[in-house]
Design a protein around this motif. Structure first.
Motif, PDB file in Angstrom:
ATOM      1  N   LYS A  89      -7.339   0.105  -8.496  1.00 13.90           N
ATOM      2  CA  LYS A  89      -6.696   1.154  -9.295  1.00 13.90           C
ATOM      3  C   LYS A  89      -5.178   1.069  -9.191  1.00 13.90           C
ATOM      4  CE  LYS A  89      -6.522   6.189  -9.782  1.00 13.90           C
ATOM      5  NZ  LYS A  89      -7.050   7.484  -9.297  1.00 13.90           N
ATOM      6  N   GLY A  90      -4.509   1.288 -10.336  1.00 16.47           N
ATOM      7  CA  GLY A  90      -3.058   1.431 -10.332  1.00 16.47           C
ATOM      8  C   GLY A  90      -2.279   0.181  -9.996  1.00 16.47           C
ATOM      9  N   ASP A 127      -5.881  -1.344  -4.303  1.00 15.55           N
ATOM     10  CA  ASP A 127      -5.301  -0.265  -5.089  1.00 15.55           C
ATOM     11  C   ASP A 127      -3.782  -0.220  -4.931  1.00 15.55           C
ATOM     12  OD1 ASP A 127      -7.897   0.401  -5.699  1.00 15.55           O
ATOM     13  OD2 ASP A 127      -7.966   2.186  -4.425  1.00 15.55           O
ATOM     14  N   TYR A 128      -3.095   0.002  -6.053  1.00 18.69           N
ATOM     15  CA  TYR A 128      -1.633   0.212  -6.097  1.00 18.69           C
ATOM     16  C   TYR A 128      -0.837  -0.967  -5.540  1.00 18.69           C
ATOM     17  CZ  TYR A 128      -3.374   4.876  -7.006  1.00 18.69           C
ATOM     18  OH  TYR A 128      -4.068   5.931  -7.542  1.00 18.69           O
ATOM     19  N   LYS A 174       1.086  -4.718  -6.154  1.00 20.78           N
ATOM     20  CA  LYS A 174       1.936  -5.280  -7.198  1.00 20.78           C
ATOM     21  C   LYS A 174       1.961  -6.789  -7.049  1.00 20.78           C
ATOM     22  CE  LYS A 174       6.430  -4.292  -7.146  1.00 20.78           C
ATOM     23  NZ  LYS A 174       7.702  -3.561  -7.430  1.00 20.78           N
ATOM     24  N   SER A 216      -4.066  -3.312  -0.184  1.00 18.94           N
ATOM     25  CA  SER A 216      -3.683  -2.144  -0.984  1.00 18.94           C
ATOM     26  C   SER A 216      -2.237  -1.762  -0.711  1.00 18.94           C
ATOM     27  CB  SER A 216      -4.594  -0.959  -0.667  1.00 18.94           C
ATOM     28  OG  SER A 216      -5.928  -1.243  -1.024  1.00 18.94           O
ATOM     29  N   GLY A 217      -1.526  -1.402  -1.765  1.00 24.69           N
ATOM     30  CA  GLY A 217      -0.166  -0.902  -1.622  1.00 24.69           C
ATOM     31  C   GLY A 217       0.876  -1.936  -1.264  1.00 24.69           C
ATOM     32  N   ALA A 265       4.578   3.885  -4.545  1.00 23.92           N
ATOM     33  CA  ALA A 265       3.284   4.564  -4.591  1.00 23.92           C
ATOM     34  C   ALA A 265       2.444   4.186  -5.804  1.00 23.92           C
ATOM     35  CB  ALA A 265       3.500   6.085  -4.556  1.00 23.92           C
ATOM     36  N   GLU A 266       3.045   4.108  -7.002  1.00 26.14           N
ATOM     37  CA  GLU A 266       2.278   3.856  -8.222  1.00 26.14           C
ATOM     38  C   GLU A 266       3.004   2.843  -9.098  1.00 26.14           C
ATOM     39  OE1 GLU A 266      -0.123   7.355  -9.814  1.00 26.14           O
ATOM     40  OE2 GLU A 266       1.667   8.358  -9.059  1.00 26.14           O
ATOM     41  N   ARG A 293       2.507   2.693 -12.988  1.00 26.41           N
ATOM     42  CA  ARG A 293       3.108   3.773 -13.783  1.00 26.41           C
ATOM     43  C   ARG A 293       4.615   3.581 -13.935  1.00 26.41           C
ATOM     44  NH1 ARG A 293      -0.292   7.955 -14.872  1.00 26.41           N
ATOM     45  NH2 ARG A 293      -2.194   8.122 -13.615  1.00 26.41           N
TER      46      ARG A 293
END
Length: 277
Positions: free
Chosen positions: A206-207, A224-225, A227, A240-241, A258-259, A262
């Motif tokens: 996610k994200g 998740d999240y 990059k 993650s992250g 964090a996101e 977005r």
């Protein structure tokens, strides 16, 4: 037509995507009468987003081999059987409004953004795949690839709230899974590492933000999240992250923002943690 307010995504989420899309079409029809027929056919003559979306997909994918009305019938059947397809399209439109600073109104992605249009056709193709109508699903995939230069296998599982920015050259393999709220740019590949069969493609959390030209290969998890920097080749799982970059990709920042999907922030931190994943 003036640039949209930064609050476009918030307004669409609060008041509903369909009223916002209709209002944008009404304004555009007044401002540009030459497009009145197009806007009436694609938006203003329809009662809801599902009807307009089935017409738009059919208008794009219909050809001499599969008539436009036949494509629309398939889309209508898919939407009736699985309302989550249209709900995902609503979230995709909100995602574009939220993440693309070039957008003016929701009319732009609905009519003109091939990343959005390819996603919606891919969702119908995936529904066909689940109904064991593989030949028709492959036909949808082939037409999408020809029209949009985006190749999404009908077996791939796609979340909601996705943003395919520009879209050209995106390839998503059969067993790939893309989580909710993911953003990816042009030339991203979610592929395999060879001719192996079975579960062989990436699982994107996610994200996640996937930069232009990023290649994620093999049955690995991008957490998740996370990059993935532009041009990276990812062959091992991504925590993650965290941010990964390079060929082969290494973790260069952890934790990252964090996101990232977005904010669409493709920059890298000045201080990095350089170790092989």
């Amino acid at each position: 037509m003036s640039p949209a307010s930064p609050k476009l995504a918030v307004v669409a989420a609060e008041t509903g995507v369909w009223p916002q899309l209709r209002a944008a079409a009404e304004t555009a029809a007044r401002e540009e009468p030459h497009l009145g027929s197009l806007l009436n056919a694609t938006v203003l003559s329809h009662k809801d987003l599902a009807s307009a979306l089935s017409f738009q997909i059919a208008r794009k994918l219909g050809d001499a081999e599969l008539a436009t009305m036949s494509v629309r019938e398939v889309c209508d059947d898919a939407f009736a059987a699985d309302p989550a397809i249209v709900a995902a399209a609503e979230r995709d439109l909100i995602a574009v409004a939220e993440r693309d600073p070039a957008i003016r109104t929701l009319l732009q992605p609905f009519l003109y953004f091939k990343g959005f249009q390819a996603l919606q056709a891919a969702r119908v193709a995936h529904w066909l795949w689940g109904q064991s109508r593989e030949t028709l699903a492959f036909h949808f995939q082939s037409r999408m690839s020809e029209l949009f230069q985006i190749d999404i296998h009908p077996g791939a599982t796609l979340g909601a709230g996705l943003f395919l920015d520009h879209g050209t050259g995106i390839v998503i393999g059969e067993t790939a899974v893309v989580g909710d709220d993911v953003s990816m740019l042009h030339a991203v590949t979610l592929g395999g590492t060879g001719a192996e069969r079975g579960d062989r493609h990436p699982k994107i959390g996610k994200g996640v933000l996937l930069g232009a030209g990023a290649k994620v290969l093999g049955n690995i998890v991008v957490g998740d999240y996370a990059k993935v920097a532009s041009g990276s080749v990812v062959l091992k799982p991504v925590p993650s992250g965290c941010t990964v970059a390079g060929v082969p990709a290494r973790v260069v920042n952890c934790p990252t923002e964090a996101e990232p999907a977005r904010t669409m922030d493709h920059t890298l931190a000045d201080v990095v943690y350089d170790f092989v994943i």
